[in-house]
Each structure stands twice: as structure tokens, then as C-alpha cells.
Design an enzyme around this catalytic site. Structure first.
Site, mmCIF file in Angstrom:
data_model
loop_
_atom_site.group_PDB
_atom_site.id
_atom_site.type_symbol
_atom_site.label_atom_id
_atom_site.label_comp_id
_atom_site.label_asym_id
_atom_site.label_seq_id
_atom_site.Cartn_x
_atom_site.Cartn_y
_atom_site.Cartn_z
ATOM 1 N N HIS A 53 0.847 -1.211 0.000
ATOM 2 C CA HIS A 53 0.000 0.000 0.000
ATOM 3 C C HIS A 53 0.879 1.258 0.000
ATOM 4 O O HIS A 53 1.285 1.743 1.047
ATOM 5 C CB HIS A 53 -0.918 -0.010 1.224
ATOM 6 N N HIS A 94 1.585 5.152 -1.987
ATOM 7 C CA HIS A 94 1.183 6.213 -2.920
ATOM 8 C C HIS A 94 2.460 6.784 -3.523
ATOM 9 O O HIS A 94 3.208 7.479 -2.846
ATOM 10 C CB HIS A 94 0.369 7.288 -2.198
ATOM 11 N N ARG A 129 2.539 8.695 -6.257
ATOM 12 C CA ARG A 129 2.240 10.046 -6.763
ATOM 13 C C ARG A 129 2.538 10.262 -8.236
ATOM 14 O O ARG A 129 2.369 11.357 -8.734
ATOM 15 C CB ARG A 129 2.968 11.127 -5.943
ATOM 16 N N ASP A 157 -8.792 3.510 -3.468
ATOM 17 C CA ASP A 157 -8.224 4.001 -2.206
ATOM 18 C C ASP A 157 -8.120 5.518 -2.143
ATOM 19 O O ASP A 157 -7.760 6.174 -3.117
ATOM 20 C CB ASP A 157 -6.835 3.414 -1.975
ATOM 21 N N HIS A 213 -10.896 1.004 0.997
ATOM 22 C CA HIS A 213 -10.663 1.999 2.051
ATOM 23 C C HIS A 213 -12.042 2.172 2.701
ATOM 24 O O HIS A 213 -12.914 2.802 2.138
ATOM 25 C CB HIS A 213 -10.161 3.292 1.395
ATOM 26 N N HIS A 258 -5.634 -0.681 5.512
ATOM 27 C CA HIS A 258 -5.370 0.034 6.768
ATOM 28 C C HIS A 258 -6.465 -0.104 7.843
ATOM 29 O O HIS A 258 -7.016 0.876 8.324
ATOM 30 C CB HIS A 258 -5.062 1.517 6.522
ATOM 31 N N ASN A 303 -5.855 9.166 7.458
ATOM 32 C CA ASN A 303 -7.181 8.588 7.313
ATOM 33 C C ASN A 303 -7.030 7.124 6.934
ATOM 34 O O ASN A 303 -6.459 6.836 5.887
ATOM 35 C CB ASN A 303 -7.945 9.352 6.225
ATOM 36 N N ASP A 315 0.936 2.500 3.774
ATOM 37 C CA ASP A 315 0.088 3.612 3.317
ATOM 38 C C ASP A 315 0.941 4.892 3.176
ATOM 39 O O ASP A 315 0.532 5.986 3.538
ATOM 40 C CB ASP A 315 -1.087 3.860 4.269
#
Lengths: 428, 318
Positions: free
Chosen positions: A60, A62, A64, A152, A179, A232, A280, A307
Site C-alpha cells: 500500500h 502512494h 504520486r 483508495d 478503504h 489500513h 485517514n 500507506d
């Protein structure tokens, strides 16, 4: 280059192996395991006293790219992953544009091939543009290499769409990663709803916002026979729900982040509204944290996932209400797990390694996460006794948004090989 | 117990009541006593803060608090600068930190901040050299309001210790509630609170508040009744069906006041919604001390400005 990793404690849960052995890497693959392997033309890496494990997977992340290269790029993200002991990362589709079609998936795959030092496995959208309205062209994306689908960052609010996704992905045996957040309950919330949100005067997100969606997803997974993976997972009741579902044979898996097992909502108060404690789902209460530790210990949890969510200082140095959710995780995940899970006696080494290898590999159907002969030479070497002090300014990531500045953690990744290439060397 | 001469605040900023020691609170209240008289003079000005520069940065509408701070500053001879969200660069997208750093470059001594986000004053305190005074941050704290409330209670009741204080209204969104709870508990008052369960935040009991669902239970035997403003937006948020029904269930009426002690006082931080949380006859009645609160607010803010400038007990300029 061929390598002989000499004298390490080899821990490979997939092969039920935990013994001091040498590992011979030849042509990017694991060629031999055993005691006293001759070096021949391989270069020797002395890893005696260290742990040699299959390459770790963070399912998991990110990254970008495309669209937010100011926050993270293939180069910086993969360097952060390698330094954190990861050889493979699965990247979430909420980029700009979202990874909701074959062309974007192909772009990510080609960019990763050219510029990433670790393996990048794209996750595709469940719905077009992550809008939660109609299914994305999942079949096309599968052809180009997605290993799961997820919206997500956005929960899938429509139960109908979630049902369709769980049914449709059965064609590809693909997991649906959700999510879990019931937006009508979480709306406007910036931290966990409880004593600390009351004292701080911040709008709270109740645990029920997550739990209701976890329950819905599990019910739909049972009904459809699809595979649900809870991203998560953060509350005690969510953990209980997944544990029960697994016992009933529902095809459910889940992941837990290091920040949720290492911190609680008290951190928001203790840090004086530090926006690096805003994510979150939010940091929860102590009883939730303890429930996550139990789930990690008893096998309910399949993977530790970071995450990893880079945000620039400009974005994070705002009022708590206005700052974006999310913190970095790639470069601290393994050290936090070694310190807070292994050294704290919550899990043994085999279990810890499986949470980063066989666990996520099974969820994502990856031919990774083992040191069996013939497999890709993705290797993570750990020093269980190295004490590292977290310094965010030393991160390889482009961003600095982590709440662990100055933390002293025992146990760290020191050497990372991907396909037989050294991508991180932190020995000495 | 009067603090010894020379006793000073231990804090550079006033971010909230929560971090204060009870003796610091008493120091502020005692200092305010000596400032109260200044406002009754024909020439309402002392040179105490002459040459000091104070910025009033109000990023949220305010009438009472803002004018109270301004008057307090003028009476202490400080130079003040007033900025509101409409006149600041916030409308051009400048961040709070950048606004504050630019103001700081002009070397003020203090910044008084009103802001809609909880923790905004903490953020400024982290990056600024000036003393920060929190004049209300979101639903978090409004420390000078709680101080002037306590000052008024002490003035009318002669003590804080042992008082039964009932606080009624929108508890969830109220910074006045939070600051008052911290202060009253530190000084030994008992606090009961009441409001619709849809507007009660979790964990108030851990702060020492006795939460009552019905207003009548909260009012019973109270020495002080403090009403909190109810905002129309909360109705939209779905916390109650209509202002009319809210008044029927939680409005302070003459009849309901009979539950309280016969000499109980009625307080309100303002702005008041007559006919929503309080009946006009109670707001204007003989038990109401609402305008005394406003008067005392100036003296309390003078005391806070003086003490945060490094002033100490017994050093007051005449």
C-alpha cells in the site's frame, strides 16, 4: 554480478526455513541455499549475525506518479522503498489522472521499468476516475499488469458498485482493496472521535464509520464469493469482524499500518496539533491499538502495509483542519515492526517476515516473497540489533511528513537486493 | 490565597486554560481586580504598555472579543494593529504561517489570534517569536472568555470553589465550554452540562463534567447558569429539528430558572439568540450578569496583556 550471502540466518516462511545458511545469487535468481557454499566467481557478502529474508513487499504505497511529481517520483519513491528494506511495492491508483485504464497502467509500468530500482506493481481503479459510479476497464488493466483494484482514498460508497466489483473481479481472481469509510459519518472529521477530539476541539471520525463499511464488504464478499482486502484496518471491531469472516471461510484479508499499531490519538494532543499525526483512517485509541497487535499476532492480519503518503511541507504546514491526510511510511515501516512487534515479543521472526512477504504476496498473487531456488533474487537483509534514530531530513523520499522524528528504533534493514542487484546498502 | 509579590506567569503564550496552573489563573483574576478601577476613571488610560505593539489578527467574525481586546490595549497605551480575514492576505491565498511571519517582520510584541481552526494558535506559537494570545480557535479554547466568566462569578458569588455551575447548549462545538470546564475544575467548582445528546462530545465525564440529558436536571440547585449560543448551522447539520423545538427543550425560561438556587446568576458569552437558547425576560432579568461579563472582559484582557508582557504582581503602575 553474482553474490554469495555468507553466514546469515535465513528466514523464509514460504519454505518453512529458519537456519544459518549461505545464499548464492546467480543471474538475478536464487541459485543455491546451503552450508559452506563455495564462492567460485561470486562476490561474497558477509551477513553473519544478520537475518536474510525474502524481499519485503509493501502492498500500500502512494507513489504520486503520474501527476504529483512534486510529492514523490519513481526515483525518490523507489529509493525510499529500497532504503526501507522493500523490493516490491504495490502502488495505489489515486494519481492524477487516476490509474483507471490500460494506457495509464502501461505508463506506470514503463516508467517504473525505466526509473524505479524496486519492483512496482500497479493497482487499478475499481471505478472510472475513482468516482464510485461505474466499473473501470479492469480486464484491460489486468492485461497490463495490475495486481488488485481499489479506489483508495475514496471509499466505495455504493454497495451495488462494490457488489459488481467483487463479482466481476472473480474472472481474474483479483482482490478488491477497500478503504472502508462511511462518509456520512466521517464527514468533516479530522481525527478519531473520542476524549482527545473533545479536548482538542477537533471534529471526530467515529470508529463506526470504518466498521460499518468493513461489515458491508464482508457480507458482500460472502454473497459474491469475491475477494475483499481491507486496507489500513484500524479499529478493534473491524479486527473482530475480519477474524469472524475468516473463520467462516469468507475470502477476506486485511492489512495494518505501522502508525496504527505504534501510535494512538493521544499523539495529536501530545504533539500540539502536529499535522503529521493526521491521517485517514485516524490514529485510534489504546484498546484499538492492542486489538491490532492481537490480530497481527494471531494471524488475522495478512500484511503490514505503510500507506506511504507523501505531502510537501507547504501542504502539511497548515491548520490541522486544512492539512491533507497521510504520512510517510516506507523508510520506517520495517524498523517500527522490528522494534514494536518483534523486540516487544508480539511476534516471532518467522511471523514478522511473513507479514512482509508471503502475506502480501498471497493477497496480490505475486510470484514473490520466497527464497526458494529458482525464484527472483529479491532479498532483504535485517540487522536485528542496529538501533536507528529516525531523522526525517535523511529520508530518501521527497517529503518529510512523518511523526517519528528522533524515535530510536531497534532493528533495521541494512541491505536490499532486487533481482540480484544491490539497490540499498546500509551496512557499516 | 493571594500570590506573593513578584509572581509571574510561567507561560510566554496564552494558548488555552488547560496548560495553566490554578495559581496562574488566580494571578490573572487578581491582577484584573486592580485594572477594573481604571475603566471607571474619567481618563481611562495608564502608560503600562506604552511602546508595545500588539497585532489583533481576527480570521473569524467577532464583535465583543475584538473590541474588548482593542479597548484593553488602548487603556494600557499599547499600539495596536487590527487585521481581519477580509482585510488580510488570506483572501489572496496566503497561508496563516506566512501572514504571521510577515507581521512578525514588523516586530510586534504580541499577536492576538481569532481563528476558525482548532490549534491555529499552537501553530503560530511554534513559528513566532511574539507572545500569542488565543482569542478563540475553532471548537478548542477561548481562554480570556473563561477568565472573564470566572472573574464575574467571583465578583458576584465571592468564590469559585464549591460553586455549582450549569452549562447548557451546544457542547460539541463550544470553545467557551471547554475553557470554562478546565478553569472551573482547576479552581474547584462543580460543573454540570446539558444539551441535546446530538451535541454532546464524548469523554466530557473524563474532564470532570456531570452530563445531564435534560436541562432541568442540570439547573437543579445551580449557583451559576451559563447558556451557550446555538448556531443555526447546527440545525442544518441535523442535530435538532427546529429552533422552536430547541427552545422548548433546552431554552432558559423564567420557569426553568426556578430549578436553580434563588440567587443564581445567568451568564452568556454572546452573541445571544433571544428566543432560541434564552428567553428575553431572563436575558434582561435581574439575575442576568451578561453585561457585567462584557465590562469585566476589558479588565481581564488588560491583566492578560500586562502579565504576558512580563508584568508581575505588585509592580503595577498607578
Amino acid at each position: 554480478m553474482n553474490w554469495l550471502l555468507r553466514g546469515g540466518r535465513v528466514v523464509d516462511p514460504a519454505s518453512k526455513l529458519d537456519a544459518v545458511q549461505d545464499v548464492l545469487v546467480k543471474d538475478g535468481k536464487i541459485a543455491r541455499l546451503g552450508v559452506g557454499i563455495p564462492a567460485d566467481n561470486a562476490k561474497v557478502l558477509d551477513v553473519s549475525g544478520k537475518v536474510v529474508a525474502p524481499g519485503f513487499i509493501d502492498m500500500h504505497v502512494h507513489l504520486r506518479e503520474p501527476g504529483r511529481e512534486d510529492e514523490e517520483t519513481m526515483e525518490t519513491g523507489s529509493a525510499a522503498a529500497a532504503a526501507g528494506g522493500f523490493t516490491s511495492i504495490a502502488v495505489m491508483p489515486n494519481t492524477d489522472p487516476w490509474n483507471d485504464s490500460q494506457s495509464i497502467t502501461e505508463y506506470i509500468v514503463s516508467q517504473a521499468k525505466a526509473r524505479s530500482t524496486v519492483n512496482v506493481f500497479p493497482i487499478g481503479c475499481i471505478s472510472k476516475q475513482g468516482k464510485g459510479e461505474e466499473l473501470a476497464e479492469i480486464g484491460d488493466m489486468v492485461k497490463s499488469g495490475i495486481v488488485a483494484v481499489s479506489d483508495d482514498g475514496h471509499p466505495v460508497s455504493s454497495s451495488h458498485l462494490m457488489r459488481m466489483a467483487l463479482e466481476y473481479t472473480r474472472i481474474f481472481d483479483l482482490p478488491v482493496i477497500d478503504h472502508c469509510e462511511e462518509r456520512s459519518l466521517s464527514h468533516g472529521g479530522v481525527m478519531h472521535e473520542g476524549y482527545h477530539s473533545t479536548v482538542l476541539g477537533l471534529r471526530g471520525v467515529p470508529s463506526a464509520a470504518e466498521e460499518i463499511m468493513v461489515a458491508r464488504d464482508l457480507i458482500l464478499a460472502e454473497m459474491t464469493g469475491g475477494r475483499i482486502h481491507i486496507a489500513h484496518l484500524s479499529t478493534k471491531k473491524s479486527m473482530e469482524l475480519v477474524r469472524e469472516a475468516k473463520a467462516k471461510g469468507i475470502r477476506a484479508t486485511c492489512e495494518v499500518t505501522p502508525h496504527h499499531f505504534a501510535l494512538t490519538d493521544a499523539a495529536v494532543a501530545d504533539s500540539g496539533y502536529d499535522t503529521n499525526t493526521k491521517m485517514n483512517p485516524p490514529l485510534r485509541e489504546e484498546e484499538d491499538r492492542l486489538a491490532l497487535l492481537s490480530g497481527i499476532g494471531d494471524g488475522t492480519v495478512d500484511a503490514i502495509a505503510s500507506d506511504h503518503a507523501p505531502h510537501t511541507p507547504i501542504e502539511k504546514e497548515l491548520e490541522f483542519d486544512q492539512a491533507p491526510f497521510g504520512i510517510l511510511g516506507l523508510e520506517t515501516s520495517v524498523a517500527l515492526s522490528l522494534d514494536r512487534l518483534f523486540h516487544a515479543g508480539r511476534v516471532d521472526l518467522t511471523r514478522l517476515v511473513s507479514l512482509y512477504t508471503t502475506g502480501p504476496a498471497r493477497v496480490l498473487n505475486l510470484p514473490r516473497g520466497t527464497l526458494a531456488i529458482g525464484s527472483m533474487a529479491d532479498i532483504t537483509v535485517l540487522d536485528l540489533n542496529r538501533v536507528m534514530e529516525v531523522s526525517v531530513s535523511a529520508f530518501r523520499s521527497k517529503c518529510r511528513n512523518a511523526p517519528y522524528q528522533g524515535w530510536k528504533l531497534k532493528g533495521a534493514p541494512i541491505l536490499t537486493l532486487v533481482g540480484g542487484r544491490i539497490v540499498f546498502d546500509g551496512r557499516s | 490565597m493571594t500570590p506573593e509579590t513578584g509572581f509571574r506567569l510561567r507561560h510566554k503564550h496564552l494558548l488555552g486554560i488547560e496548560p495553566l496552573e490554578s495559581e496562574e489563573i488566580r494571578l490573572i483574576l487578581d491582577t484584573a481586580e486592580s485594572f477594573l478601577e481604571i475603566s471607571t476613571r474619567p481618563i481611562k488610560k495608564v502608560p503600562t504598555l506604552r511602546g508595545r505593539t500588539i497585532v489583533n489578527l481576527f480570521m473569524e467574525p467577532s464583535t465583543r472579543t475584538r473590541s474588548s481586546f482593542e479597548i484593553a490595549q488602548k487603556r494600557l497605551s499599547a499600539d495596536s494593529l487590527n487585521l481581519s480575514s477580509s482585510s488580510s492576505s488570506a483572501t489572496k491565498g496566503e497561508s496563516l504561517i506566512d501572514t504571521a511571519k510577515n507581521l512578525e517582520a514588523m516586530a510586534p510584541d504580541m499577536i492576538v489570534l481569532r481563528h476558525p481552526a482548532a490549534g491555529a494558535a499552537h501553530l503560530l506559537a511554534r513559528v513566532c517569536r511574539s507572545s500569542i494570545i488565543n482569542a478563540g480557535d475553532g471548537a478548542h479554547e477561548h481562554p480570556t472568555q473563561a477568565l472573564l466568566d470566572a472573574f464575574t462569578m467571583r465578583q458576584k458569588k465571592g468564590r469559585i470553589q464549591g460553586l455549582e455551575v450549569a452549562i447548557v447548549g451546544d457542547l460539541l462545538h463550544s470553545r467557551v465550554l471547554r475553557s470554562n470546564v478546565f478553569l472551573l475544575r482547576k479552581l474547584g467548582a462543580k460543573v454540570r452540562a446539558s444539551g441535546p445528546p446530538t451535541l454532546v462530545p464524548p469523554g466530557l465525564d473524563r474532564l470532570g463534567v456531570d452530563v445531564k440529558t435534560r436541562i432541568e436536571e442540570a439547573l437543579e440547585g445551580a449557583d451559576v447558569v451559563m447558556m451557550l449560543r446555538v448556531q443555526k448551522e447546527r440545525m442544518v447539520h441535523g442535530a435538532f429539528p427546529s429552533l422552536r423545538e430547541y427552545f422548548n427543550l433546552y431554552g432558559l425560561t423564567k420557569a426553568r430558572m426556578k430549578q436553580a438556587k434563588h440567587d443564581a446568576i445567568v451568564m452568556h458569552p454572546g452573541p445571544m439568540n433571544r428566543g432560541v437558547e434564552i428567553a428575553a425576560e431572563v436575558a434582561d432579568g435581574s439575575t442576568s450578569v451578561i453585561l457585567d461579563q462584557v465590562t469585566n472582559g476589558v479588565a481581564v484582557r488588560m491583566a492578560v496583556l500586562y502579565l504576558l508582557s512580563g508584568g508581575a504582581v505588585g509592580e503595577l503602575a498607578a
